[in-house]
Each structure stands twice: as C-alpha cells, then as structure tokens.
Design a protein around this motif. Structure first.
Motif, short mmCIF file in Angstrom:
data_model
loop_
_atom_site.label_atom_id
_atom_site.label_comp_id
_atom_site.label_asym_id
_atom_site.label_seq_id
_atom_site.Cartn_x
_atom_site.Cartn_y
_atom_site.Cartn_z
N ARG A 180 0.42 3.69 7.02
CA ARG A 180 0.80 2.90 5.84
C ARG A 180 -0.40 2.35 5.07
N VAL A 181 -1.60 2.48 5.62
CA VAL A 181 -2.79 1.96 4.96
C VAL A 181 -3.18 2.87 3.80
N THR A 182 -3.33 2.27 2.62
CA THR A 182 -3.73 3.02 1.44
C THR A 182 -4.87 2.27 0.76
N PRO A 183 -5.59 2.91 -0.14
CA PRO A 183 -6.64 2.19 -0.87
C PRO A 183 -6.09 0.99 -1.65
N GLU A 184 -4.82 1.07 -2.07
CA GLU A 184 -4.23 -0.02 -2.85
C GLU A 184 -3.94 -1.26 -2.02
N ASN A 185 -3.73 -1.12 -0.70
CA ASN A 185 -3.39 -2.28 0.10
C ASN A 185 -4.49 -2.70 1.08
N THR A 186 -5.71 -2.23 0.84
CA THR A 186 -6.84 -2.65 1.67
C THR A 186 -7.72 -3.62 0.89
N ARG A 187 -8.45 -4.43 1.61
CA ARG A 187 -9.34 -5.42 1.00
C ARG A 187 -10.79 -5.03 1.28
N SER A 188 -11.68 -5.53 0.46
CA SER A 188 -13.10 -5.28 0.70
C SER A 188 -13.59 -6.23 1.78
N GLU A 189 -14.77 -5.94 2.30
CA GLU A 189 -15.34 -6.78 3.35
C GLU A 189 -15.69 -8.15 2.80
#
Length: 75
Positions: free
Chosen positions: A59-68
């Motif tokens: 379910r992890v996509t670039p749209e639902n990830t955060r930066s460090e």
C-alpha cells in the motif's frame, strides 16, 4: 429470543438486541458470513485478521510517504 423480520428498502432486516450484540462482542461494522444450513439461517461473525507486512508495504506509494526529518546530529 423472538425478534421480527422488518422491511428495509427492497430487502428484509433483522435487528439484534443490544444484550445479544454485547454478549457476542459485536460492534458497528462487524462482518458476518451468512448462510443457510439445513433450513436455518446461520450468522458466523468474521474475525478481522491483521494484514501481513507484505500487504501493508504493497500500500506504500510515493503519494503517501513522507520525507526524512532532520533531528540533529546523532549523539
């Protein structure tokens, strides 16, 4: 326990009394397997299973990830 079948739109509905729902540990949104066995309607509560790590990662996509986040130097 005697309960009436009622009309709900084009379907029929059965209300579960609060005491029965409480004793069966049912909450709003509980899901069932509904089937007919030997002329009897059988409701079997479905237990929600925890998703496997692979399912969560899918379910992890670039749209639902955060930066460090920079919390400063390591001590």
């Amino acid at each position: 326990m005697k309960v009436p079948i009622q009309k709900w739109g084009n379907s029929l509905a059965l209300r579960l009394p609060k005491a029965l729902a409480h004793d069966a540990r049912l909450v709003h949104g509980s899901e069932f397997d509904l089937r007919l066995e030997d002329g009897r309607v059988v409701l079997v509560p479905l237990k929600k299973r925890r998703p496997a790590l692979e399912e969560l990662l899918a379910r992890v996509t670039p749209e639902n990830t955060r930066s460090e986040a920079d919390w400063g130097p390591a001590s």
